[in-house]
Design an enzyme around this catalytic site. Structure first.
Site, PDB file in Angstrom:
ATOM      1  N   GLY A  30       0.829  -1.205   0.000  1.00 21.41           N
ATOM      2  CA  GLY A  30       0.000   0.000   0.000  1.00 21.41           C
ATOM      3  C   GLY A  30       0.858   1.247   0.000  1.00 21.41           C
ATOM      4  N   CYS A  31       2.022   1.161  -0.648  1.00 17.39           N
ATOM      5  CA  CYS A  31       3.029   2.224  -0.552  1.00 17.39           C
ATOM      6  C   CYS A  31       2.601   3.549  -1.176  1.00 17.39           C
ATOM      7  CB  CYS A  31       4.343   1.759  -1.164  1.00 17.39           C
ATOM      8  SG  CYS A  31       4.250   1.344  -2.923  1.00 17.39           S
ATOM      9  N   CYS A  69      -1.634  -3.325   9.528  1.00 13.31           N
ATOM     10  CA  CYS A  69      -2.217  -2.059   9.998  1.00 13.31           C
ATOM     11  C   CYS A  69      -3.546  -1.759   9.303  1.00 13.31           C
ATOM     12  CB  CYS A  69      -1.249  -0.912   9.745  1.00 13.31           C
ATOM     13  SG  CYS A  69       0.373  -1.150  10.476  1.00 13.31           S
ATOM     14  N   THR A  71      -7.453  -1.995   8.408  1.00 15.22           N
ATOM     15  CA  THR A  71      -8.666  -2.233   9.194  1.00 15.22           C
ATOM     16  C   THR A  71      -9.800  -2.711   8.279  1.00 15.22           C
ATOM     17  OG1 THR A  71      -9.386   0.084   8.990  1.00 15.22           O
ATOM     18  CG2 THR A  71      -8.014  -0.481  10.891  1.00 15.22           C
ATOM     19  N   ASN A  76      -5.040   0.500  15.477  1.00 16.42           N
ATOM     20  CA  ASN A  76      -4.553   1.874  15.446  1.00 16.42           C
ATOM     21  C   ASN A  76      -3.084   1.870  15.857  1.00 16.42           C
ATOM     22  OD1 ASN A  76      -3.957   4.681  16.331  1.00 16.42           O
ATOM     23  ND2 ASN A  76      -6.117   4.998  15.907  1.00 16.42           N
ATOM     24  N   HIS A 124     -13.772  10.659  11.139  1.00 14.87           N
ATOM     25  CA  HIS A 124     -12.718  10.448  10.150  1.00 14.87           C
ATOM     26  C   HIS A 124     -13.053  11.186   8.854  1.00 14.87           C
ATOM     27  CE1 HIS A 124     -11.568   7.082  12.806  1.00 14.87           C
ATOM     28  NE2 HIS A 124     -10.369   7.235  12.274  1.00 14.87           N
ATOM     29  N   LYS A 129     -12.854   7.431   4.151  1.00 18.96           N
ATOM     30  CA  LYS A 129     -12.721   6.196   4.934  1.00 18.96           C
ATOM     31  C   LYS A 129     -13.893   5.277   4.616  1.00 18.96           C
ATOM     32  CE  LYS A 129     -11.877   4.430   9.605  1.00 18.96           C
ATOM     33  NZ  LYS A 129     -10.722   3.624   9.173  1.00 18.96           N
ATOM     34  N   THR A 147     -10.530   1.378  15.278  1.00 19.85           N
ATOM     35  CA  THR A 147     -10.134   1.880  16.596  1.00 19.85           C
ATOM     36  C   THR A 147     -11.321   1.956  17.540  1.00 19.85           C
ATOM     37  OG1 THR A 147      -8.349   3.156  15.588  1.00 19.85           O
ATOM     38  CG2 THR A 147      -9.024   3.782  17.819  1.00 19.85           C
TER      39      THR A 147
END
Length: 251
Positions: free
Chosen positions: A8-9, A84, A86, A110, A141, A145, A152
């Site tokens: 996901g760079c 990382c 979600t 998170n 957010h 998103k 979180t």
């Protein structure tokens, strides 16, 4: 030097992590994975299966649908993964947990050190306050998103639930004509603009309220935590790790 493959760079977080990594001596991003193979200071592959560069750990800030390919690559190359992302389903979370039996795996909803400190505070106070206080969570957010409630918010709600002996029920937003039941935890999601991330836990009692709030002002807070996690995972044995381990390791 911890060598990292960043999945996901070219996403929002990926770019922040890449920039920050250039300022840290102990980590190096040696390859990136992204559908967008826009040039960078490291090689980028459209699929992790095409990556032929050795590394110490995979750092994943992509999407849930990348999970299976990451698992396969991790197994084939005996490399740990820092998850990382979600929005995973229960089935996907089980796959991650199963993978931790054979590889070092890190997963956190998170990556902020601050939000994980808040989470630890909730472990200590929720059972003390529950009898006399109603509990609600509000998370905010940006408008891009895709998952709600946020990972979180679910993390915080689960932490509170685990400390309370009653049968707690989560209510995602409220509507209609119905009284609030004490064993509910309301979780409310707000989406708008460019809000990086806000989480507020409200304990509402008779004549008093207690509010615990965390605000992420910049995505750098998540990038710092993610790179700390990669350093922590260097040469770890198989197992499931999270930000609590990183915080404890720093102290």
């Amino acid at each position: 030097m911890v060598k990292i493959i960043l999945s996901g760079c070219n996403g929002r977080m990926g770019k922040v992590i890449s920039k920050l990594a250039n300022t840290i001596e102990d980590v190096s991003i040696v390859a990136g994975i992204d559908r967008n193979t826009e040039k960078s200071n490291y090689p980028i592959f459209a699929s992790i299966s095409d990556c032929n560069i050795s590394a110490d750990v995979i750092l994943d800030f992509s999407r849930p649908d990348a999970l299976d390919s990451l698992i396969e690559y991790g197994k084939e190359n005996n490399i740990g993964i820092v998850f990382c992302t979600t929005g995973y389903s229960d089935e996907q979370i089980k796959k991650i947990n199963d993978l931790s039996k054979i590889l070092p795996i890190f997963r956190s909803a998170n990556m902020s050190i601050g939000i994980n400190v808040v989470n630890n505070i909730l472990k200590n106070i929720s059972s003390l306050l529950y009898k006399n206080f109603d509990i609600e969570i509000v998370e905010k957010h940006h408008n891009q998103k895709v998952d709600s409630p946020s990972g979180t918010a679910i993390l915080l709600a689960d932490t509170i639930k685990d400390t309370i002996p009653d049968n707690i029920e989560f209510v995602n937003g409220r509507e209609g004509i119905k009284k609030r039941v004490h064993n509910e935890i309301g979780i409310h999601s707000i989406r708008g603009g460019s809000i990086v991330g806000e989480h507020e836990i409200l304990f509402a009692g008779q004549g008093e309220t207690i509010e615990i709030k965390h605000t992420a002002i910049s995505r750098e807070v998540f990038a710092i935590g993610a790179l700390k996690a990669c350093e922590f995972m260097y040469k770890k044995n198989a197992g499931l790790y999270n930000m609590d381990n990183v915080i404890s390791n720093d102290n």
